[in-house]
Write a protein that holds these residues in place. Structure first.
Motif, PDB file in Angstrom:
ATOM      1  N   PRO A  19      66.683  41.646  37.973  1.00 54.01           N
ATOM      2  CA  PRO A  19      66.771  41.591  39.432  1.00 54.01           C
ATOM      3  C   PRO A  19      68.133  41.034  39.870  1.00 54.01           C
ATOM      4  O   PRO A  19      68.783  40.304  39.119  1.00 54.01           O
ATOM      5  N   GLU A  20      68.547  41.394  41.080  1.00 50.94           N
ATOM      6  CA  GLU A  20      69.808  40.905  41.635  1.00 50.94           C
ATOM      7  C   GLU A  20      69.567  40.348  43.027  1.00 50.94           C
ATOM      8  O   GLU A  20      68.874  40.964  43.826  1.00 50.94           O
ATOM      9  N   GLY A  21      70.141  39.190  43.293  1.00 53.84           N
ATOM     10  CA  GLY A  21      70.037  38.587  44.619  1.00 53.84           C
ATOM     11  C   GLY A  21      69.010  37.483  44.660  1.00 53.84           C
ATOM     12  O   GLY A  21      68.823  36.745  43.697  1.00 53.84           O
ATOM     13  N   ALA A  22      68.324  37.381  45.769  1.00 54.10           N
ATOM     14  CA  ALA A  22      67.332  36.332  45.971  1.00 54.10           C
ATOM     15  C   ALA A  22      65.929  36.850  45.669  1.00 54.10           C
ATOM     16  O   ALA A  22      65.569  37.941  46.096  1.00 54.10           O
ATOM     17  N   LEU A  23      65.180  36.071  44.913  1.00 49.41           N
ATOM     18  CA  LEU A  23      63.759  36.367  44.687  1.00 49.41           C
ATOM     19  C   LEU A  23      62.989  35.480  45.655  1.00 49.41           C
ATOM     20  O   LEU A  23      62.715  34.317  45.374  1.00 49.41           O
ATOM     21  N   ASN A  24      62.682  36.037  46.806  1.00 50.85           N
ATOM     22  CA  ASN A  24      61.998  35.250  47.818  1.00 50.85           C
ATOM     23  C   ASN A  24      60.927  36.103  48.507  1.00 50.85           C
ATOM     24  O   ASN A  24      60.716  37.252  48.138  1.00 50.85           O
ATOM     25  N   ALA A  25      60.287  35.515  49.484  1.00 54.19           N
ATOM     26  CA  ALA A  25      59.176  36.191  50.157  1.00 54.19           C
ATOM     27  C   ALA A  25      59.584  37.539  50.751  1.00 54.19           C
ATOM     28  O   ALA A  25      58.772  38.457  50.824  1.00 54.19           O
ATOM     29  N   ALA A  26      60.850  37.668  51.139  1.00 52.88           N
ATOM     30  CA  ALA A  26      61.306  38.913  51.751  1.00 52.88           C
ATOM     31  C   ALA A  26      61.525  40.030  50.740  1.00 52.88           C
ATOM     32  O   ALA A  26      61.495  41.203  51.089  1.00 52.88           O
ATOM     33  N   THR A  27      61.727  39.684  49.458  1.00 55.81           N
ATOM     34  CA  THR A  27      62.084  40.694  48.453  1.00 55.81           C
ATOM     35  C   THR A  27      61.118  40.788  47.282  1.00 55.81           C
ATOM     36  O   THR A  27      61.247  41.681  46.448  1.00 55.81           O
ATOM     37  N   VAL A  28      60.160  39.911  47.213  1.00 50.35           N
ATOM     38  CA  VAL A  28      59.391  39.754  45.980  1.00 50.35           C
ATOM     39  C   VAL A  28      58.388  40.878  45.698  1.00 50.35           C
ATOM     40  O   VAL A  28      58.050  41.112  44.533  1.00 50.35           O
ATOM     41  N   MET A  29      57.932  41.601  46.690  1.00 47.75           N
ATOM     42  CA  MET A  29      56.903  42.617  46.442  1.00 47.75           C
ATOM     43  C   MET A  29      57.379  43.701  45.475  1.00 47.75           C
ATOM     44  O   MET A  29      56.650  44.089  44.558  1.00 47.75           O
ATOM     45  N   GLN A  30      58.585  44.187  45.661  1.00 53.09           N
ATOM     46  CA  GLN A  30      59.141  45.208  44.767  1.00 53.09           C
ATOM     47  C   GLN A  30      59.287  44.643  43.353  1.00 53.09           C
ATOM     48  O   GLN A  30      58.951  45.309  42.369  1.00 53.09           O
ATOM     49  N   PHE A  31      59.769  43.412  43.233  1.00 50.31           N
ATOM     50  CA  PHE A  31      59.938  42.761  41.935  1.00 50.31           C
ATOM     51  C   PHE A  31      58.584  42.576  41.255  1.00 50.31           C
ATOM     52  O   PHE A  31      58.415  42.883  40.070  1.00 50.31           O
ATOM     53  N   HIS A  32      57.615  42.108  42.001  1.00 56.00           N
ATOM     54  CA  HIS A  32      56.260  41.901  41.488  1.00 56.00           C
ATOM     55  C   HIS A  32      55.693  43.213  40.946  1.00 56.00           C
ATOM     56  O   HIS A  32      55.119  43.259  39.851  1.00 56.00           O
ATOM     57  N   HIS A  33      55.877  44.284  41.684  1.00 47.26           N
ATOM     58  CA  HIS A  33      55.380  45.593  41.272  1.00 47.26           C
ATOM     59  C   HIS A  33      56.033  46.048  39.960  1.00 47.26           C
ATOM     60  O   HIS A  33      55.341  46.506  39.047  1.00 47.26           O
ATOM     61  N   LYS A  34      57.358  45.901  39.857  1.00 42.93           N
ATOM     62  CA  LYS A  34      58.056  46.305  38.630  1.00 42.93           C
ATOM     63  C   LYS A  34      57.628  45.459  37.437  1.00 42.93           C
ATOM     64  O   LYS A  34      57.464  45.979  36.328  1.00 42.93           O
ATOM     65  N   LEU A  35      57.436  44.166  37.642  1.00 38.39           N
ATOM     66  CA  LEU A  35      56.961  43.299  36.555  1.00 38.39           C
ATOM     67  C   LEU A  35      55.599  43.761  36.056  1.00 38.39           C
ATOM     68  O   LEU A  35      55.375  43.876  34.846  1.00 38.39           O
ATOM     69  N   HIS A  36      54.693  44.025  36.980  1.00 43.16           N
ATOM     70  CA  HIS A  36      53.342  44.417  36.583  1.00 43.16           C
ATOM     71  C   HIS A  36      53.308  45.793  35.919  1.00 43.16           C
ATOM     72  O   HIS A  36      52.543  46.001  34.974  1.00 43.16           O
TER      73      HIS A  36
END
Length: 131
Positions: A19-36
């Motif tokens: 991931p690049e940038g901030a892992l916060n409430a505004a961006t985390v859904m996409q990151f969460h999906h890719k992790l899962h």
């Protein structure tokens, strides 16, 4: 909703998510999906999250990591973090998640993954948190 740039690749028998940038409430859904998605896939058996380009993490980002860690454990997969910046490491230490996650050096991801597969760390660490 803001977007988070995330690169996903397979290196040395591990899925590497960068991931690049901030892992916060505004961006985390996409990151969460890719992790899962990565954890739920049948191969490989290791998931490495390269945090080199992450400059900020909040509770939502931490919960995405915790959720993926728990899912990885359920699927009997290794979950590793690498290239953790000092600011992110401080948050992990304050929350004591540095004792839960397996954190490896990330100067050379391929070497780090290969070495961690040969010399596994403590994936048996228990997470005393409820989802």
């Amino acid at each position: 909703m803001r977007s988070l740039l995330t690169n996903t690749q397979i290196i040395s028998e591990a899925v590497v998510i960068q991931p690049e940038g901030a892992l916060n409430a505004a961006t985390v859904m996409q990151f969460h999906h890719k992790l899962h998605l990565a954890v739920s896939s049948t191969q490989p058996s290791t998931l490495l999250v390269d945090l080199k380009q992450v400059d900020q993490i909040d509770s939502a980002g931490l919960m995405a990591l915790v959720s993926a860690f728990k899912l990885a454990k359920k699927f009997n997969k290794r979950f590793l973090l690498c290239s953790v910046s000092s600011s992110v490491r401080m948050i992990l230490e304050l929350t004591q998640l540095d004792k839960v996650f397996e954190i490896i050096d990330g100067s050379n991801i391929a070497d780090s993954v290969s070495n961690s597969l040969i010399y596994p760390g403590s994936q048996e660490r228990e997470l005393a948190m409820t989802a």
